[in-house]
Write an enzyme that holds these catalytic residues in place. Structure first.
Site, short mmCIF file in Angstrom:
data_model
loop_
_atom_site.label_atom_id
_atom_site.label_comp_id
_atom_site.label_asym_id
_atom_site.label_seq_id
_atom_site.Cartn_x
_atom_site.Cartn_y
_atom_site.Cartn_z
N GLY A 492 36.37 37.41 46.75
CA GLY A 492 37.45 38.39 46.60
C GLY A 492 37.04 39.71 47.22
N GLY A 497 35.14 47.02 46.43
CA GLY A 497 34.16 46.34 47.27
C GLY A 497 34.28 44.84 47.15
CB VAL A 499 34.08 39.79 44.29
CG1 VAL A 499 33.54 39.06 43.06
CG2 VAL A 499 34.77 41.08 43.87
CG ASP A 607 44.74 48.69 41.29
OD1 ASP A 607 45.97 48.55 41.51
OD2 ASP A 607 43.88 48.44 42.15
#
Ligand SMILES: *[C@@H]1O[C@H](CO)[C@@H](O)[C@H](O)[C@H]1NC(C)=O
Ligand SMILES: *[C@@H]1O[C@H](CO)[C@@H](O)[C@H](O)[C@H]1NC(C)=O
Ligand SMILES: *[C@@H]1O[C@H](CO)[C@@H](O)[C@H](O)[C@H]1NC(C)=O
Ligand SMILES: *[C@@H]1O[C@H](CO)[C@@H](O)[C@H](O)[C@H]1NC(C)=O
Ligand SMILES: *[C@@H]1O[C@H](CO)[C@@H](O)[C@H](O)[C@H]1NC(C)=O
Ligand SMILES: *[C@@H]1O[C@H](CO)[C@@H](O)[C@H](O)[C@H]1NC(C)=O
Ligand SMILES: CC(=O)N[C@H]1CO[C@H](CO)[C@@H](O)[C@@H]1O
Length: 776
Positions: A492, A497, A499, A607
């Site tokens: 991801g 950043g 993953v 978010d």
């Protein structure tokens, strides 16, 4: 006129002059001086500290009140917040009362009739003068300047920085806001050397903090150190001999603070916001106010509605609607034979157990209660093996959707009616009860006691809650490099950043997130990360560790098998079935409600979107990336930076664009978009062309859908639900659930954030139709 009274008269005159010229200039009282209430106009100061932080004098509340206290208050707080009163339970008359530093050395507060309302025990000491120090300490000094008496030794409900809290001291709450007499809650060193909070009311006494279901060690305390000493320092760091330790979220010098045992039973640390004169909570002991004991009296139940509110169980009614501590009374005659039970789900009453039996079947538990005339109710929990508690008294009742137990209330047969607690009563609103001016609730660094908030059984046994895993730890960079096979598999890419997937030495699969631009110091990062790690709920992705080495900052999370929601929801095939959509909606709401924490906006996610909702193998949702807004916020320049980093177009509430301060309601909005997407199965955040907006105005799919849905609901057409729901489901959905989800979604995306519900109330609405499983 004797010479003595002439002197007093002159002192009085000169002090009057001082008052009218510059009321802030007086910084001490000489021996032999005396002032009546009339000398010092109400709530203007008699003395001020040299730096003007504190004032003291006669204090009253409201224009028409005739009750006066000799008090110390913050000069610059909007409400002139009182930190100490001499005569808290014994106010004096607004006429003719006086305060005097007598010749014999006693400092005496006298009432109108000359009776002594309060005095210091210093009559045999050579007292020279009285002063108010910059620390807020009112002191009597001898001619050598030595302190012979100080108000710091007799705290009321407040502890100030530098004020030692010791064995013999106790913070006792006020009965209410701006009501100074002693209330029922105290903070004190218990006889085993541990700092505790207790409700000490007319009916019962009950300790409620630290978490009563955990051992001392699990609460992070010790009883070995018998020095019994605690202090809050000038930086906002609290330390105690029992190892209670916490920091103000705005730790640092130059901020005025106070630690108060509030009238609602919570212990809070406040910082004064200089320009507005209002107080900001920077730490509090209890995250969910219903965990405080005694709030709703005998038989009463504290419910989140969504603010903490008292209510009575069925067949009970409030004794006194203006004072919930009096609780609820039965509306029926008690009999021992001929009883039946009313079921109250998610409700528990703490303490007063007659009998605890484990394991027990439901029927056994019922019989134990029926056969004991003293038994008023029983609590039954099915957690692998049944737990049965029978109750002899019903106190400390609370209801929380997260609580997995059920209370069965004994009532005479035929009395049974509704099985919902009747929501009735005054609000135990955190803000109104506590009501200390305009409290701005900030993203406070919360204490970890919240997480062990359950009682009766160990936290780990409860749905959604687990004790903090001891496995949380720090990893080295090279270790994570090995774990992720040199950062090979990207699973991801989020706002913070990339993953990577990895496997730890103990074979747990993990997701390793490499943070982009965190320029936080090692220590700060540590503190922040360990706070996030303590946040533990089944609908929040669990953090197992972190790495902070040189410039590297990485976070290690549990690996959630089925990836993010967007991949399943917007997929062309194998898209989510109805049952799972509902599960995702409810689970996500629970996770957010937990983050938002009823009264304290503990963590705002900022978010919320399908990309940040991960699904496990059973499609139970887990929210990712929470708590990070704060980590990265500091890398920039305050809140504008926060805006830059967080939020995703299409899911962002209107207040982002309006530059308003962000509250948990931004998450509610984003959740609203998401839940509508869950029902409809398409992205609503995209921009579309619409014939009604022909002047080039932008319009999102969301706006269009909301407009149409509202119009259809207004027109009363039966088919509105069917028209809304994802056609790919071919009618395989639950109508009741869909209608609830759509309505929740529509209210969550209201422009006006005050019209949006809280996540707690969304959880409540969805839970109501959770068991409705028939598919249309
Ligand atoms: C003064 O002494 C008496 C008796 O020892 C005590 O009850 C009282 O609380 C003391 N008052 C103050 C203000 O120290
Ligand atoms: C007991 O607590 C005090 C105050 O926190 C501390 O100074 C002292 O070192 C402690 N004593 C022990 C034996 O840990
Ligand atoms: C509080 O702050 C001090 C110094 O800034 C730090 O050493 C300590 O670890 C902090 N404690 C907590 C609980 O964050
Ligand atoms: C219940 O018990 C009371 C006395 O203990 C008795 O008078 C009454 O008749 C009983 N009622 C029933 C329905 O058994
Ligand atoms: C609890 O109930 C069980 C089953 O009725 C009984 O055997 C036991 O003696 C009871 N214990 C107490 C303390 O009343
Ligand atoms: C609360 O109780 C009062 C008095 O019993 C009643 O008049 C009122 O309608 C109730 N309000 C609600 C919301 O149930
Ligand atoms: C749709 C989907 O990807 N389902 C998967 C969810 O996770 C389980 C367990 O890993 C898989 O078996 C499913 O195929």
């Amino acid at each position: 006129m004797g010479s003595q009274s002439v002197t007093i008269f002159l002192v009085f005159l000169s002090s009057l002059a001082a008052t009218s010229v510059d009321s802030t200039s007086r910084s001490f009282l000489a021996r032999g001086s005396s002032f009546s209430v009339e000398d010092v106009s109400s709530s203007s100061s008699l003395l001020t500290s040299p730096d003007n932080t504190f004032s003291c004098g006669f204090y009253t509340v409201g224009v028409n009140s005739n009750a006066y206290w000799f008090a110390i208050w913050f000069t610059n707080s909007k409400e002139k917040t009182v930190v100490w009163t001499a005569n808290r339970d014994n106010p004096v008359n607004g006429h003719g009362s006086s305060i005097a530093l007598r010749k014999d050395g006693a400092f005496v507060l006298s009432d109108l009739d000359g009776s002594i309302a309060w005095q210091t025990n210093t009559s045999s000491i050579n007292v020279h003068q009285a002063e108010l120090l910059n620390s807020g300490n009112f002191v009597l000094k001898d001619p050598h300047g030595k302190i012979v008496w100080q108000s710091f030794d007799f705290p009321t409900d407040t502890l100030l920085p530098g004020q030692l809290f010791t064995k013999s001291k106790r913070l006792v709450s006020n009965v209410g806001h701006q009501m100074f007499s002693s209330g029922y809650f105290s903070f004190f060193f218990d006889s085993d050397n541990v700092l505790r909070m207790i409700y000490d009311g007319p009916d019962i006494s009950s300790i409620y903090w630290p978490n009563v279901n955990l051992g001392l060690f699990q609460n992070g305390r010790t009883n070995y150190n018998s020095s019994r000493i605690a202090v809050l320092d000038d930086k906002g760091i609290f330390t105690a001999s029992d190892q209670l330790h916490f920091n103000a979220s705005d730790v640092g010098l130059g901020i005025q603070r106070r630690l108060a045992m509030d009238p609602d039973g919570n212990l809070r640390l406040y910082s004064l916001h200089d320009s507005s004169g209002s107080w900001v909570i920077t730490w509090q002991a209890i995250g969910k106010l219903c965990d405080v004991h005694g709030l709703c009296g005998r038989n009463g139940i504290c419910v989140y509605a969504p603010d903490p509110t008292c209510s009575c169980p069925p067949q009970y009614e409030p004794v006194d609607l203006t004072d919930w501590r009096k609780g609820c009374k039965r509306k029926f005659e008690r009999t021992c034979n001929d009883s039946e039970f009313v079921e109250l789900t998610h409700v528990d009453y703490y303490g007063f157990d007659l009998n605890f039996t484990q394991p027990a079947s439901f029927e056994e538990c019922r019989q134990i209660c029926l056969q004991d005339c003293r038994c008023l109710a029983f609590s039954y929990r099915l957690t692998g093996e049944g737990l049965c508690f029978t109750k002899s008294a019903l106190f400390n009742g609370y209801s929380s959707v997260d609580f997995a137990g059920i209370i069965y209330l004994r009532v005479p047969t035929r009395a049974q009616t509704s099985n919902q607690p009747t929501l009735n009563g005054s609000h135990l609103d955190c803000r109104s009860l506590n009501a200390i001016g305009a409290i701005e609730v900030i993203l406070a660094v919360a204490s970890w006691w919240f997480l062990f908030r359950k009682r009766g059984i160990s936290a780990s046994m409860e749905d959604g809650y687990h004790a903090i895993s001891s496995q949380f730890r720090s990893f080295s960079y090279s270790e994570l490099k090995t774990t992720t096979n040199k950062f090979k598999e990207v699973v991801g890419r989020g706002g913070f950043g990339a993953v990577y997937k990895g496997v730890l030495a103990d074979e747990r699969t993990v997701a390793v997130k490499k943070l982009g631009d965190v320029v936080q110091g090692e220590e700060e990062f540590w503190a922040e990360v360990s706070t996030i790690a303590r946040i533990n709920h089944m609908n929040l992705a669990r953090m197992w560790g972190f790495c902070s080495e040189g410039k590297h900052r990485l976070l290690v999370y549990e690996f959630v098998e089925n990836g993010s929601l967007d991949k399943h929801l917007f997929a062309n095939e194998n898209f989510l079935a109805w049952k799972d959509r509902f599960k995702v909606a409810l689970g996500t709401a629970k996770g957010l409600a937990y983050l938002h924490h009823e009264c304290l906006e503990w963590v705002i996610h900022c978010d919320v979107k399908p990309e940040n909702i991960l699904l496990d193998k059973d499609f139970e949702p887990k929210i990712a990336d929470f708590g990070l807004a704060k980590l990265c916020q500091r890398s920039g320049h305050g809140s504008s930076e926060l805006t830059r980093i967080r939020g995703t177009k299409g899911y962002m509430a209107p207040e982002w664009a309006m530059n308003l301060p962000l509250s948990a309601k931004v998450d509610v909005y984003s959740y609203g978009v998401m839940i509508l997407e869950l029902v409809k199965g398409i992205r609503l955040s995209n921009w579309v062309v619409d014939e009604h907006y022909s002047f080039g105005e932008g319009m999102t799919e969301l706006m269009r859908v909301v407009r149409i849905a509202k119009a259809m609901i207004r027109s009363g057409e039966d088919s509105w639900v069917d028209n809304f729901v994802d056609p790919r489901l071919r009618g395989k959905f639950n109508r009741n659930q869909a209608a609830t989800m759509i309505k929740a979604g529509l209210s969550c995306v209201e422009e006006d954030r005050n019209k949006r519900p809280t996540m707690e109330s969304v959880v409540h609405d969805l839970t109501e139709c959770e068991d409705d499983i028939t598919l249309k």
